[in-house]
Scaffold this active site. Structure first.
Site, mmCIF file in Angstrom:
data_model
loop_
_atom_site.group_PDB
_atom_site.id
_atom_site.type_symbol
_atom_site.label_atom_id
_atom_site.label_comp_id
_atom_site.label_asym_id
_atom_site.label_seq_id
_atom_site.Cartn_x
_atom_site.Cartn_y
_atom_site.Cartn_z
ATOM 1 N N CYS A 61 0.957 -1.444 0.227
ATOM 2 C CA CYS A 61 0.077 -0.069 0.096
ATOM 3 C C CYS A 61 1.010 1.046 0.066
ATOM 4 C CB CYS A 61 -0.876 0.200 1.277
ATOM 5 S SG CYS A 61 -1.934 1.501 1.206
ATOM 6 N N CYS A 104 -0.503 3.746 2.236
ATOM 7 C CA CYS A 104 -0.764 3.767 3.360
ATOM 8 C C CYS A 104 0.717 4.026 3.851
ATOM 9 C CB CYS A 104 -0.730 3.105 4.349
ATOM 10 S SG CYS A 104 -2.313 3.032 3.321
ATOM 11 N N ASP A 105 2.148 3.519 3.026
ATOM 12 C CA ASP A 105 3.464 3.194 3.380
ATOM 13 C C ASP A 105 4.289 4.417 2.682
ATOM 14 O OD1 ASP A 105 2.413 1.995 5.308
ATOM 15 O OD2 ASP A 105 2.341 -0.185 4.524
#
Ligand code: NAP
Length: 308
Positions: free
Chosen positions: A135, A138-139
């Site tokens: 992701c 997200c990251d």
């Protein structure tokens, strides 16, 4: 007629499930949507969507799903946080076993979606969440001015690698062949991005580190040479697998586990329909998921009318 809790149960709250819900409430069906986590599906982990019509400047995956949820709720769709464990489809009334008990319904739409495939390389599980991710939304921000690897050659790998260059100083894009599967416009953008270095004909054979991921080993499939790359993170985008374990033996699946339907989105079981990424289909997009779902809801409505 046997008593049921609902006319229609929709399993999954991604774009397919939400669209099916919108059509079903507007058809005045007694319907509920079960989602085990939060609504959204895979588009939550998609940073930017620019091929879904109606958003001329593109839209983030989370914003698009928020709008779909708002629309579904405004129209009166009941969305419940419930994990479906299994289905008993042996009778006309379908029994849906959830972590909150059994629900009975005339019809079911399976919009269970899919999840990222793993590399199946030593070290992957150990460093998942500690350097390995699927992701970028997200990251990605954790890798500001750092070096990361991305694995895969499809739309996801290429699009998300371009997104990673907003943060990372360098992205190694590792692909097992010497040409990309991704759509041409994404290829052109990636080729003209000087933060992306392509590592062709290569696979990852090892992932190493101590507290977090530090190095990956890459093997060139043509020369058989291996080399180590020092990286801070590695993103794995090598395709998707259907979330269909809970319906194995309940409806017909293809050899990869995707649900087989006809053009009306009917599965092998009367009264059970499927839509979205979990279905056997040549293209998996938000637009195809919502198209599938509109047809599935229409077919479900006709089926329910026919048995009532
Ligand atoms: P995909 O299209 O199936 O591509 C998977 C990629 O991973 C392929 O390049 C494949 O290589 C490679 N691969 C598979 N197994 C591997 C392994 N074990 N080791 C190394 N490489 C491996 O999957 P995706 O990119 O996740 O896309 C999934 C679906 O979502 C597609 O239908 C895609 O079009 C759609 N999508 C669309 C967009 C968009 O429209 N902007 C964005 C994201 C996703 P080969 O090429 O050699 O097979």
């Amino acid at each position: 007629m046997e008593k049921v809790d609902y006319d229609l149960v929709i399993i999954g709250g991604g774009p397919a499930g939400l669209t099916a819900g919108i059509y079903a409430v507007r058809a005045k069906l007694n319907v509920v949507l079960f989602e085990k986590l939060v609504p959204g599906g895979q588009i939550i982990i998609t940073d930017w969507i620019e091929n879904y019509p109606g958003f001329p400047d593109g839209i983030s995956g989370t914003d698009l799903v928020d709008k779909m949820v708002q629309q579904a709720k405004r129209l009166g769709l009941k969305i419940e946080s419930n994990e479906v464990i299994s289905l008993d489809l042996s009778q006309q009334v379908k029994k849906i076993s959830t972590d909150n008990g059994e629900i009975r319904s005339h019809a079911v739409i399976i919009a269970c979606g899919a999840h990222p495939r793993k590399l199946d390389v030593p070290g992957e599980d150990l460093f998942y969440g500690r350097g390995i991710s699927s992701c970028a939304t997200c990251d990605g921000p954790f890798y500001r001015n750092k070096t990361v690897a991305a694995v895969g050659g499809g739309d996801t790998a290429v699009q998300e690698s371009i997104f990673l260059t907003k943060f990372a100083a360098k992205v190694y894009l590792i692909h097992r062949r010497d040409s990309l599967r991704a759509t041409k416009i994404l290829q052109e953008r990636a080729f003209s991005n000087d933060k992306i270095e392509f590592i062709w004909d290569s696979v990852v054979t090892g992932l190493h580190g101590s507290n977090g991921l530090e190095k990956i080993v890459v093997q060139n499939l043509k020369t058989k040479e291996t080399k180590e790359l020092t990286v801070d993170g590695c993103f794995v985008w090598v395709g998707i697998l259907p979330n269909t374990d809970f319906i194995k033996n309940a409806v017909e699946l293809d050899k990869h586990g995707f649900i087989i339907t006809n053009f009306k989105m009917e599965t092998s079981v009367p009264g059970v329909f499927a839509a979205g990424d979990g279905r056997k289909t040549p293209l998996r997009q938000v637009s195809t998921a919502v198209g599938d779902a509109a047809i599935a809801a229409f077919s479900a409505e006709q089926y329910i009318e026919s048995i009532k």
